[in-house]
Design a protein around this motif. Structure first.
Motif, PDB file in Angstrom:
ATOM      1  N   UNK A  78       0.821  -1.206   0.000  1.00  0.00           N
ATOM      2  CA  UNK A  78       0.000   0.000   0.000  1.00  0.00           C
ATOM      3  C   UNK A  78       0.861   1.265   0.000  1.00  0.00           C
ATOM      4  N   UNK A 133       4.052  -7.320  13.240  1.00  0.00           N
ATOM      5  CA  UNK A 133       3.468  -6.182  13.951  1.00  0.00           C
ATOM      6  C   UNK A 133       2.370  -5.505  13.126  1.00  0.00           C
ATOM      7  N   UNK A 134       2.449  -5.638  11.815  1.00  0.00           N
ATOM      8  CA  UNK A 134       1.453  -5.002  10.943  1.00  0.00           C
ATOM      9  C   UNK A 134       0.561  -6.040  10.262  1.00  0.00           C
ATOM     10  N   UNK A 136      -2.311  -7.193  10.929  1.00  0.00           N
ATOM     11  CA  UNK A 136      -3.710  -6.771  10.741  1.00  0.00           C
ATOM     12  C   UNK A 136      -3.897  -6.067   9.404  1.00  0.00           C
ATOM     13  N   UNK A 137      -2.895  -5.260   9.042  1.00  0.00           N
ATOM     14  CA  UNK A 137      -2.996  -4.526   7.777  1.00  0.00           C
ATOM     15  C   UNK A 137      -3.064  -5.505   6.594  1.00  0.00           C
ATOM     16  N   UNK A 140      -6.445  -7.019   6.457  1.00  0.00           N
ATOM     17  CA  UNK A 140      -7.486  -6.080   6.012  1.00  0.00           C
ATOM     18  C   UNK A 140      -7.520  -6.002   4.485  1.00  0.00           C
ATOM     19  N   UNK A 141      -6.353  -6.018   3.873  1.00  0.00           N
ATOM     20  CA  UNK A 141      -6.321  -5.947   2.406  1.00  0.00           C
ATOM     21  C   UNK A 141      -6.689  -7.283   1.761  1.00  0.00           C
ATOM     22  N   UNK A 143      -8.772  -9.412   2.761  1.00  0.00           N
ATOM     23  CA  UNK A 143     -10.231  -9.513   2.801  1.00  0.00           C
ATOM     24  C   UNK A 143     -10.850  -8.707   1.653  1.00  0.00           C
ATOM     25  N   UNK A 144     -10.177  -7.640   1.277  1.00  0.00           N
ATOM     26  CA  UNK A 144     -10.711  -6.746   0.256  1.00  0.00           C
ATOM     27  C   UNK A 144     -10.349  -7.165  -1.170  1.00  0.00           C
ATOM     28  N   UNK A 561     -10.522 -10.122  11.766  1.00  0.00           N
ATOM     29  CA  UNK A 561      -9.760  -9.792  10.557  1.00  0.00           C
ATOM     30  C   UNK A 561      -9.757 -10.918   9.532  1.00  0.00           C
TER      31      UNK A 561
ATOM     32  N   UNK C 102     -14.225   1.903   4.766  1.00  0.00           N
ATOM     33  CA  UNK C 102     -14.419   1.034   3.599  1.00  0.00           C
ATOM     34  C   UNK C 102     -15.805   1.214   2.995  1.00  0.00           C
ATOM     35  N   UNK C 304      -4.887   4.822   4.260  1.00  0.00           N
ATOM     36  CA  UNK C 304      -4.586   3.439   3.868  1.00  0.00           C
ATOM     37  C   UNK C 304      -5.762   2.820   3.113  1.00  0.00           C
ATOM     38  N   UNK C 307      -6.433   4.264  -0.242  1.00  0.00           N
ATOM     39  CA  UNK C 307      -5.378   3.889  -1.191  1.00  0.00           C
ATOM     40  C   UNK C 307      -5.557   2.462  -1.692  1.00  0.00           C
ATOM     41  N   UNK C 308      -5.836   1.513  -0.771  1.00  0.00           N
ATOM     42  CA  UNK C 308      -5.923   0.146  -1.297  1.00  0.00           C
ATOM     43  C   UNK C 308      -7.216  -0.062  -2.081  1.00  0.00           C
ATOM     44  N   UNK C 309      -8.244   0.749  -1.814  1.00  0.00           N
ATOM     45  CA  UNK C 309      -9.504   0.562  -2.554  1.00  0.00           C
ATOM     46  C   UNK C 309      -9.575   1.375  -3.850  1.00  0.00           C
ATOM     47  N   UNK C 398     -10.658  -1.216  13.481  1.00  0.00           N
ATOM     48  CA  UNK C 398      -9.237  -1.056  13.213  1.00  0.00           C
ATOM     49  C   UNK C 398      -8.857   0.401  12.981  1.00  0.00           C
ATOM     50  N   UNK C 400      -5.096   3.010  12.326  1.00  0.00           N
ATOM     51  CA  UNK C 400      -3.655   3.033  12.042  1.00  0.00           C
ATOM     52  C   UNK C 400      -2.999   4.195  12.771  1.00  0.00           C
ATOM     53  N   UNK C 404       1.658   4.063  10.914  1.00  0.00           N
ATOM     54  CA  UNK C 404       0.946   3.059  10.116  1.00  0.00           C
ATOM     55  C   UNK C 404       0.889   1.672  10.735  1.00  0.00           C
ATOM     56  N   UNK C 405       1.051   1.596  12.046  1.00  0.00           N
ATOM     57  CA  UNK C 405       0.849   0.328  12.747  1.00  0.00           C
ATOM     58  C   UNK C 405      -0.647   0.187  13.050  1.00  0.00           C
ATOM     59  N   UNK C 406      -1.254  -0.933  12.588  1.00  0.00           N
ATOM     60  CA  UNK C 406      -2.687  -1.130  12.826  1.00  0.00           C
ATOM     61  C   UNK C 406      -2.955  -1.654  14.238  1.00  0.00           C
TER      62      UNK C 406
END
Lengths: 574, 274, 443
Positions: A78, A133-134, A136-137, A140-141, A143-144, A561, C102, C304, C307-309, C398, C400, C404-406
């Motif tokens: 991302x 550590x990330x 979850x990120x 999240x993607x 899933x999308x 998640x 989202x 975030x 951007x991803x969507x 969620x 960030x 940018x740590x979720x």
């Protein structure tokens, strides 16, 4: 379903008839064969008299593609999208009745990622690098991303916990940590990226295979061996998945070979490789600098041919502009210094890091030309296709949308020769590709794009990569005759399927996405002894108490998640 | 020669409910896209107005003088040289006038909105008024004349790109706002008034002439040439004075090279200050 | 419920997650540990929007009164406004969770809206800078464990991010920084002597709007071109600059945090480009990183998600059915000053208080839907007001952090209020129903 949770599969029956089927895991090499599908699975025969029928007369039928290594989701991907609106604008597409908006070429948005893979007949993709550590990120993607089943490999090699246990030689405790991380991140397998080097990058430095990591006093070699052994403490579906040290450095083929030797004697808990090295093109370099840079794909291939414990994916170059991204921070910095283009870096405390920079592969540049040749040489020189997977290390050597180009190259000597003529003459002097006559057939293509990859990931035991009874009804029907040898037609057919079927549902028809069901996320739960886990947790909690910037209890990925989970339990094998 | 007059209707420029001034996006109304079309066909060409596509005839009063070009497709494009599109009415919320235009002529009688002449490849646009931001963005060729002022990012790059204008010629009768010619790699810009902050930022090639004053011109430039005939306010502290020379106009100019903040190896930009 | 640990704060970009609260009778009674004063007040709760409401206007230009109504009625009214709009704006999204964001992007696609978030009035310029040169950065724990030089430029954490220095930077203790601030250096650059500046080893007081020049001068010095740099740049002497350059070169791990003092002065996003270029120049000598001090707790998150969507982080126009990104044209303030929008949905933010007057005047003239737990100046002119659950207290989800740590916000108490995600989802479904009906009538 024996394992895992809810799976959304298409109900009802579907018959694919008259197609020429390539299902290498089941030894089917281009036979006219019916595929019967009920409730999302392949079955022996159908019950109802008026099932839906797809007539695949004269066309090629394969299991859905399984990508073993691709960067499609998470912080790094991302960041690539975010800092490249100029790439984003290249792939914009208008939304349709079924599809969301699309953007991007080398870093497509999540929706475009799902649609484009599905159009190529792929139904499973492994996200190759998840910083714990990330995590979850990443989820999240994932899933999308529509349609695709997926999984992700957590980065475990530069972790302070890992290095501490490698130093003290406590493999069982290291295994307990691996198990905990796998569960905490809902991860699939052990990913190793420039072990030690990424920690050193915390101070702006790097590490060779046998250099001591600053402060931690272990070597990358010890980390790789330790993690290989820890991985085999469980019946993990996948082996360690390694991005070896010194990526992209001339002369690094020696490091790559030495890495294979490190784990040669490690006994596996399942019937598969001990080590999978990824984007091996970037690690098969000879010479001492970019001036005398040569291909050493022959040396790496010889090693793979002579040994049974290692598999590779090629990470083959697609010419053009792309976005490079890896947890190998120092490597990305070197690349940025070379090109002067924008550069993002993101070091992750106690665990890993990442770097991102755009890159243009040009057939007019000698180095890029040789890189371009190396990936294909690896695929052509490794004799047994069950040891090699087709990848571009998307988007590092090029975007995944370039797979059909690679397939056409591997299948056509003529096409390779024509391409070479247009490229820098270095290809004739410092690469072997022009002298290789081998051409892949469709069965071998099916192996390196689904059979081998599913097996190397252990997913063939979970219905992926084949069309035997009980397999997931993930099917690709390509609009091409099995006899077709025209490279252009081959490329076109592999870019847009006639049909892609996912879990029994038609998701692509005539190259257009017609349905977008959600994919499942596969993750592995290693079953670890409680005593070991307790002992490990004392150390881990201390790390959280003093050094992490998030609390221990806020670290593991919550169930929310992973709304479509598929759990694989890996029992202790000792 | 065919002249297509497009007068934006008052009910469109006046805004939805007289309150919101929803922009019309005129990128489908270039001479090359309209060449060879009859008045009826032109009225049917689709134009975006907010999130809905409307017919040109519903948004503009359309009148056509002279003969339409012959043929269709490529032939019609060839005849675009013979087409002039004249925009009239309140154009201050008409975006993308001449965006991507390849040939022919556009005349806009009044102030125009953003992206006028963006991605332009050929032909000529004359704006008889001011042009809002991103006029001539990523321009490749042709001629853009703005009789009034130009907004920010004149002839600059799109977000994230490393190349702005690569060719063509632009004249601004008045002032240009900040970042004129950012990432410019070729072509010429003449600003008869003042230039706002950071004209020629990241410039790599081409030529910018500023007849008035400029603020921090040439920052991070690695090539190309900027001439400032008025005063330079806040000259970059990372340029090296090379010599004093006499310019084409006979005036005395200080010649600087820069930007050394990009390192000496890359600092190949030239800044002349009178 | 009693004591709840590991509570995550939903206030600023620090997203502190070590908070301990006392919950009794479905109420946060006490914040026992971890939160700063502002964070505490957020967790304890304050005046809420009591009920959904729609504004009844009697005539043209009449300001009208809010009439309380059901969620159903407010959501239906909101959908009618959005479905009819020719250039709707969906704005806010930074003080809510990614799950709501989202659905927001999906709604924007459905109605052909411009979707923008509060980044466009805070760190949007930083994003533009990143798109030009990238961002060499790291997580906050890296700073805590390694940094021996911290620079705050145009940022005053002592006031705006109260826990920042203690948890992550100058005052924190980590693996190689066990001695805390004793073994660290602090440099502050600002136009006035702030509370943070008073703690600094070196304070550079620069002239308003001259940041760009000072960054370029530091770059030239870091690359060794002392000869060209004048004796004074932007109000700072060359000696002072050389002193800072020496500190940068000698550091083992240097870290620059920058705030809105840099993004909102002359040169705007190009100041950040130059700050990043300075970081790169320093990186040729030692490890150096840089990070924006993000304001709202999830402004990084909406960037975030968007951007991803869509491929782009903010200021995205979906009116033509595909994403077109262009801040400066499509940022909310620009759109409103230019009077482009004919309707707006404002979620979890307060343009009524924070936007320039001209923008607010236009906003007051068009139909506005507000979704927020709390009343604010935007409520005063909103046509539809929809109260929401407080994320991080009454709803989970969620977010960030600024690096940018979720992190997942926790739900501490039950509520009757709907969560943002559900409200937006229901508006989306209503819009779809309206469009389907229109489509049928059109046939």
């Amino acid at each position: 379903m024996a394992e895992g949770g809810v799976s959304k599969m298409a109900e009802g029956e579907l018959l694919i008839k008259n197609g020429v089927v390539f299902d290498p895991i089941n030894g089917v090499k281009g036979e006219k064969k019916e595929i019967c599908i009920r409730d999302g699975k392949v079955v022996a025969e159908l019950k109802s008299p008026n099932v839906k029928v797809i007539d695949a007369e004269g066309r090629v039928v394969m299991p859905g593609g399984v990508d073993i290594h691709s960067h499609i989701a998470g912080g790094k991907v991302n960041s690539g999208r975010l800092f490249r609106p100029e790439d984003g604008r290249k792939g914009v597409a208008v939304r349709t009745k079924v599809c969301r908006v699309q953007s991007g070429y080398s870093v497509p948005n999540t929706f475009a990622t799902g649609y484009r893979y599905a159009k190529m007949g792929y139904t499973f993709v492994m996200e190759a690098a998840m910083p714990p550590l990330a995590a979850r990120h990443t989820h999240e993607e994932l899933v999308d991303i529509p349609i695709l089943d997926n999984a992700a490999l957590p980065l475990i090699d530069n972790n302070w916990m890992t290095m501490d246990y490698v130093k003290t030689g406590d493999t069982d405790l290291l295994a307990a940590y691996v198990a905990w991380i796998m569960k905490a991140t809902k991860g699939f397998g052990v990913k190793i990226v420039n072990p030690g080097g990424t920690e050193a990058w915390g101070w702006g430095k790097n590490c060779g295979l046998t250099d001591a990591v600053p402060t931690f006093d272990v070597t990358p070699a010890e980390i790789i061996k330790g993690l290989a052994e820890a991985n085999e403490r469980f019946e993990m579906p996948h082996s360690i998945h390694v991005h070896t040290n010194m990526l992209g450095h001339p002369g690094n083929f020696e490091v790559t070979k030495a890495t294979y030797d490190l784990v040669k004697g490690v006994k596996t808990a399942k019937d598969r490789q001990v080590i999978h090295t990824t984007h091996t093109q970037f690690h098969s370099y000879g010479g001492t600098n970019w001036g005398d840079f040569v291909s050493k794909a022959d040396a790496i291939s010889d090693y793979i041919n002579q040994n049974e414990h290692a598999t590779i994916d090629i990470g083959s170059v697609i010419l053009g502009d792309t976005t490079t991204m890896t947890a190998d921070g120092p490597m990305e910095y070197s690349l940025h210094q070379l090109t002067g283009r924008k550069w993002t870096n993101h070091d992750v405390e106690l665990e890993t890091g990442s770097g991102i920079t755009p890159f243009l592969y040009s057939g007019k540049v000698s180095v890029h030309t040789i890189q371009w040749a190396i990936g294909q040489e690896l695929a052509l020189l490794v004799k047994d296709p069950w040891k090699v997977a087709l990848t571009t290390d998307h988007p590092n050597a090029g975007p995944f949308i370039g797979y059909p180009i690679l397939i056409s190259m591997l299948m056509s000597k003529k096409r390779r020769d024509e391409a070479a003529e247009e490229m820098h003459s270095a290809i004739f002097k410092r690469a072997a590709l022009p002298s290789i006559d081998r051409e892949y057939d469709l069965n071998e293509i099916a192996i390196i794009t689904r059979g081998m990859t599913a097996k190397a990931l252990g997913l063939h035991e979970h219905g992926k990569g084949h069309l035997g009874v009980g397999a997931d009804a993930d099917v690709a029907i390509y609009d091409i005759s099995p006899e077709e040898r025209d490279a252009g037609k081959i490329q076109k057919a592999f870019l847009n399927t006639k049909y892609t079927i996912k879990g029994g549902e038609v998701v692509v028809k005539d190259g257009e996405v017609v349905a977008t069901p959600a994919g499942k996320t596969y993750f592995v739960t290693p079953e670890c002894d409680e005593g070991l886990t307790e002992e490990m947790l004392v150390k881990l909690k201390d790390k959280f108490e003093h050094y992490y910037s998030v609390n221990f209890n806020n670290y593991p990925v919550q169930d929310a998640y992973v709304p479509n989970p598929y759990e694989i339990k890996a029992s202790w094998s000792g | 020669m065919q002249t297509i007059k497009l007068r934006l209707k008052d009910e469109v420029s006046g805004g939805v409910g007289g309150v919101a001034r929803v922009p019309v996006e005129a990128d489908s109304l270039t001479p090359d896209k309209l060449a060879g079309k009859s008045e009826a066909e032109i009225k049917a060409v689709k134009v975006w107005w907010g999130n809905r596509e409307e017919k040109t005839g519903d948004l503009f009063e359309v009148s056509v003088e002279g003969e339409e070009g012959e043929g269709e497709g490529e032939e019609a494009a060839a005849s675009a040289d013979e087409v002039k599109v004249v925009f009239e009415g309140d154009l201050s919320r008409v975006k993308h006038i001449g965006d991507g235009m390849k040939a022919g002529e556009i005349e806009a009688n009044g102030d125009v909105d953003m992206h006028c002449g963006a991605m332009m490849q050929g032909g000529k646009i004359t704006v008889r008024g001011n042009a809002d931001c991103w006029a001539g963005r990523e321009m490749k060729g042709g001629e853009l004349v703005i009789e009034g002022d130009a907004g920010a990012n004149l002839c600059a790059m799109y977000r994230g790109e490393m190349t702005g204008m690569t060719g063509g010629k632009v004249v601004v009768g008045g002032n240009a706002d900040e970042c004129a010619g950012q990432y410019m790699a070729g072509g010429e810009i003449l600003i008869k008034g003042n230039a706002g902050m950071l004209a020629g930022l990241n410039m790599q090639g081409g030529k910018i002439t500023i007849e008035g004053d400029a603020v921090m011109p040439g920052a991070d430039m690695t090539g190309g040439e900027i001439t400032v005939k008025g005063k330079v306010l806040d000259r970059m502290p990372s340029f090296r004075l090379v010599e004093t020379t006499v310019g084409e106009d006979g005036g005395e100019y200080k010649k600087y090279i820069g930007d050394l903040a990009m390192t000496e190896r890359k600092a190949k930009g030239v800044l002349f200050v009178k | 419920m009693g004591e709840v640990t590991d509570v995550v704060c939903s206030l600023c970009g620090c997203v502190c997650d070590d908070i301990v609260v006392e919950v009794e009778d479905n109420e946060v009674k006490k914040v026992k540990k971890g939160a700063c004063a502002v964070g505490k007040s957020k967790l304890m709760g304050h005046g809420r929007i009591k009920s959904p409401a729609v504004r009844e206007r009697k005539g043209e230009g009449e300001s009208g009164e809010l009439r309380e109504c059901s969620y159903d009625e407010a959501i239906k009214k909101a959908a009618e406004i959005l479905a009819a709009a020719r250039r709707p704006l969906l704005y806010g999204w930074s003080s809510t969770v990614c799950e709501a964001d989202k659905v927001g992007v999906e709604l924007a696609e459905e109605i052909g809206a411009v979707i923008d978030n509060t980044a466009s009035v805070c760190h949007g310029p930083s994003v533009l800078a990143i798109q030009d040169v990238g961002l060499p950065s790291c997580t906050l724990g890296e700073v805590k464990n390694r940094a021996d030089l911290v620079i705050y430029w145009g940022a005053n954490p002592a006031a705006a991010h109260a826990n920042h220095m203690k948890r992550y930077s100058f005052i924190s203790k980590g693996f190689w920084t066990a001695e805390g601030k004793k073994a660290k250096k602090l440099v502050v650059v600002d136009v006035r002597k702030t509370a943070t500046a008073k703690m600094a080893d070196v304070f550079l007081q620069i002239e308003q709007g001259k940041d760009y020049l000072v960054f370029s001068a530091l770059r030239a010095l870091l690359y060794g071109y002392e000869d060209v740099v004048p004796d004074e740049v932007g109000g700072v002497s060359k000696e002072e600059l050389l002193e800072v350059v020496k500190m940068m070169k000698e550091a083992k791990f240097g870290m620059t945090f920058f705030g809105m003092g840099v993004t909102h002065t002359g040169g705007r996003h190009n100041n950040i480009v130059n700050a990043i270029q300075m970081t790169r120049a320093a990186h040729t000598h030692t490890k150096f990183s840089i990070m924006p001090m993000r304001g709202h707790y999830n402004v990084a998150g909406i960037n975030q998600v968007c951007t991803w969507e869509t491929g782009f982080p903010f200021a995205v126009d979906l009116s033509r059915g595909y994403p077109w990104y262009n801040p400066g044209e499509l940022s909310a303030t620009d759109l409103l000053i230019r009077r482009e929008c004919d309707a707006a949905l404002i979620i979890a933010s307060d343009p009524g208080a924070h936007f320039p007057g001209e923008s607010v005047r236009h906003l007051a003239k068009i139909p506005v839907i507000q979704i927020d737990p709390f009343p604010n100046p935007t409520t005063e002119f909103a046509d539809v007001v929809i109260p929401a659950a407080v994320s991080g207290v009454e709803a989970e989800g969620n977010v960030y952090r600024m690096d940018n740590i979720p992190i997942r916000l926790r739900k501490l108490v039950e509520t009757e209020y709907l969560a943002d995600e559900e409200i937006v989802e229901r508006i989306l479904q209503e819009v779809r129903a309206i469009k389907e009906k229109e489509g049928k009538e059109g046939e």
